[in-house]
Write an enzyme that holds these catalytic residues in place. Structure first.
Site, short mmCIF file in Angstrom:
data_model
loop_
_atom_site.label_atom_id
_atom_site.label_comp_id
_atom_site.label_asym_id
_atom_site.label_seq_id
_atom_site.Cartn_x
_atom_site.Cartn_y
_atom_site.Cartn_z
N PRO A 13 0.82 -1.22 0.00
CG PRO A 13 -0.71 -1.55 1.70
CD PRO A 13 0.58 -2.06 1.17
CB SER A 14 -0.08 4.70 -0.85
OG SER A 14 0.54 5.93 -0.92
N GLY A 15 2.64 4.52 1.10
CA GLY A 15 3.16 5.06 2.36
C GLY A 15 3.78 4.04 3.30
CB VAL A 16 4.00 0.34 3.46
CG1 VAL A 16 2.51 0.20 3.71
CG2 VAL A 16 4.37 -0.06 2.05
NE ARG B 198 5.27 11.68 -4.14
CZ ARG B 198 5.04 10.39 -3.96
NH1 ARG B 198 6.00 9.59 -3.54
NH2 ARG B 198 3.85 9.89 -4.18
NE ARG C 224 4.76 10.19 0.53
CZ ARG C 224 4.39 9.13 -0.16
NH1 ARG C 224 5.25 8.13 -0.33
NH2 ARG C 224 3.19 9.04 -0.68
NE ARG D 174 -1.22 8.87 -2.89
CZ ARG D 174 -0.14 8.52 -3.57
NH1 ARG D 174 0.72 7.70 -3.07
NH2 ARG D 174 0.08 9.02 -4.77
CG ASN E 193 9.61 -0.18 6.48
OD1 ASN E 193 10.60 -0.17 7.21
ND2 ASN E 193 9.28 0.85 5.72
N1 ATP Z 1 10.89 2.15 8.69
C1 ATP Z 1 10.53 3.44 8.58
N2 ATP Z 1 10.47 4.20 9.69
C2 ATP Z 1 10.10 5.50 9.62
N3 ATP Z 1 9.80 6.16 8.49
C3 ATP Z 1 9.84 5.45 7.34
C4 ATP Z 1 10.21 4.07 7.33
N4 ATP Z 1 10.17 3.65 6.05
C5 ATP Z 1 9.80 4.70 5.30
N5 ATP Z 1 9.60 5.78 6.07
C6 ATP Z 1 9.14 7.13 5.63
O1 ATP Z 1 7.76 7.00 5.33
C7 ATP Z 1 7.41 7.83 4.22
C8 ATP Z 1 6.76 6.97 3.14
O2 ATP Z 1 7.76 6.11 2.60
P1 ATP Z 1 7.88 5.85 1.03
O3 ATP Z 1 7.73 7.11 0.27
O4 ATP Z 1 9.10 5.03 0.84
O5 ATP Z 1 6.55 4.96 0.87
P2 ATP Z 1 5.99 4.25 -0.46
O6 ATP Z 1 5.47 2.94 0.02
O7 ATP Z 1 7.04 4.22 -1.49
O8 ATP Z 1 4.80 5.23 -0.80
P3 ATP Z 1 4.07 5.49 -2.25
O9 ATP Z 1 3.58 4.18 -2.71
O10 ATP Z 1 2.95 6.43 -1.88
O11 ATP Z 1 5.10 6.11 -3.12
C9 ATP Z 1 8.69 8.50 3.75
O12 ATP Z 1 8.74 9.79 4.27
C10 ATP Z 1 9.79 7.60 4.33
O13 ATP Z 1 10.99 8.32 4.56
#
Ligand code: ATP
Length: 284
Positions: free
Chosen positions: A98-101, A129, A223, A234, A254
């Site tokens: 999912p988004s933001g994980v 971005r 973010r 989302r 994660n």
């Molecule tokens: N283990 C973690 N602990 C704390 N913050 C984290 C961790 N992993 C990622 N983040 C932070 O969480 C936010 C979301 O991470 P990221 O952009 O990698 O997600 P994504 O799954 O790629 O999202 P999307 O699918 O929306 O692009 C970022 O600001 C990232 O730095």
């Protein structure tokens, strides 16, 4: 007009993009021997008769080389230094969730610590971005350019995600696999479903998730790249997407502040896949 579009798109990487093939996938390239030569084994024991004239020296007293030579002679053939099993072939690792994980965060770190790995740069029509680099994080293209790539069958998979296109350049996957590199594809849940249909079990599918819904929302909010409306969509979508985990091979949680642990787990998955007796053997 159509002809002009076709002829200008024969290359996967339009001229204004840095060609990803111009930067190496591994820090130290290791090209595995993917010619699956039949195993060279000595003749079966039943066909061997120990020549009576070759005594095997005593294990305690004999020189090591002398002992090995005597064993070879006794068994009827020299010991081969060829690998006993073929080297593992390149692997396709599909990372989704999912988004933001934290998919991007995991992949970014994985690229830093793992050799012989190529992250396939996805083409997208979404806006860049802050901090993202064209040709490194994504290829940022216009909707028109994206549709031209679709028309020319340049994408292994593509989808319309939150109103923006995302797709995987097919040739990039092929070329890096031909070099012996493992390739990482980053796709959303919809993309993972399509890739499963195309690749079946020939790729390994990894689902990344946060430890809880609250943690995931926290990260998305922190973010600060989505508007209130986008956040609502989302998060609502993510709730449904979590149920798709059952279609994946592995799940990586994660946890907040434990990115390194998640990356190590992805590495362990790749290592385990490399040690499999029956390799997945993807062909694109
Ligand atoms: N283990 C973690 N602990 C704390 N913050 C984290 C961790 N992993 C990622 N983040 C932070 O969480 C936010 C979301 O991470 P990221 O952009 O990698 O997600 P994504 O799954 O790629 O999202 P999307 O699918 O929306 O692009 C970022 O600001 C990232 O730095």
């Amino acid at each position: 007009m159509f002809r002009r579009l076709l002829s200008s798109s024969t290359s996967l990487f339009p001229l204004r993009f840095p060609n990803p093939l111009s930067y190496p996938c591994p820090k130290n390239i290791f090209l595995p021997n993917i010619s699956y030569a039949p195993l060279r084994l000595s003749s079966p024991m039943s066909q061997m008769s120990r020549p009576p004239s070759v005594p095997i020296p005593s294990v305690d007293k004999a020189d090591r080389a002398e002992l090995v030579r005597a064993l070879e002679t006794s068994l009827g053939s020299a010991f081969s230094s060829e690998p006993i099993t073929p080297s593992p072939g390149p692997l396709i690792v599909v990372i989704s969730g999912p988004s933001g994980v934290g998919k991007d965060a995991v992949i970014k770190r994985l690229r830093e610590v793992r050799q012989n790995l190529h992250f396939v740069v996805t083409a997208t029509s979404r806006a860049r971005r802050p901090g993202e680099v064209d040709g490194e994080d994504y290829y940022f293209v216009s909707k028109e350019e994206f549709l031209r790539m679709v028309q020319n069958d340049e994408l292994l998979e593509y989808a319309l995600v939150y109103g923006e296109y995302k797709g995987i350049p097919r040739r990039q996957v092929r070329e890096y696999m031909a070099r012996g590199c493992d390739v990482v594809l980053r796709v959303d849940i919809q993309g993972a479903r399509t890739l499963r249909r195309i690749l079946g079990n020939s790729a390994v599918f990894v689902f990344v998730m946060a430890e809880s819904e609250a943690a995931m929302v926290e990260r998305l909010v922190e973010r600060r790249t989505e508007s209130r409306e986008e956040l609502l969509v989302r998060i609502a979508t993510a709730r449904e997407e979590v149920t798709h985990v059952r279609n994946f091979d592995y799940v990586v949680v994660n946890r907040d502040g434990e990115l390194e642990r998640a990356v190590r787990l992805v590495e362990a998955i790749i290592d385990a896949e490399k040690a499999k007796v029956r390799q997945r053997g993807a062909v694109i």
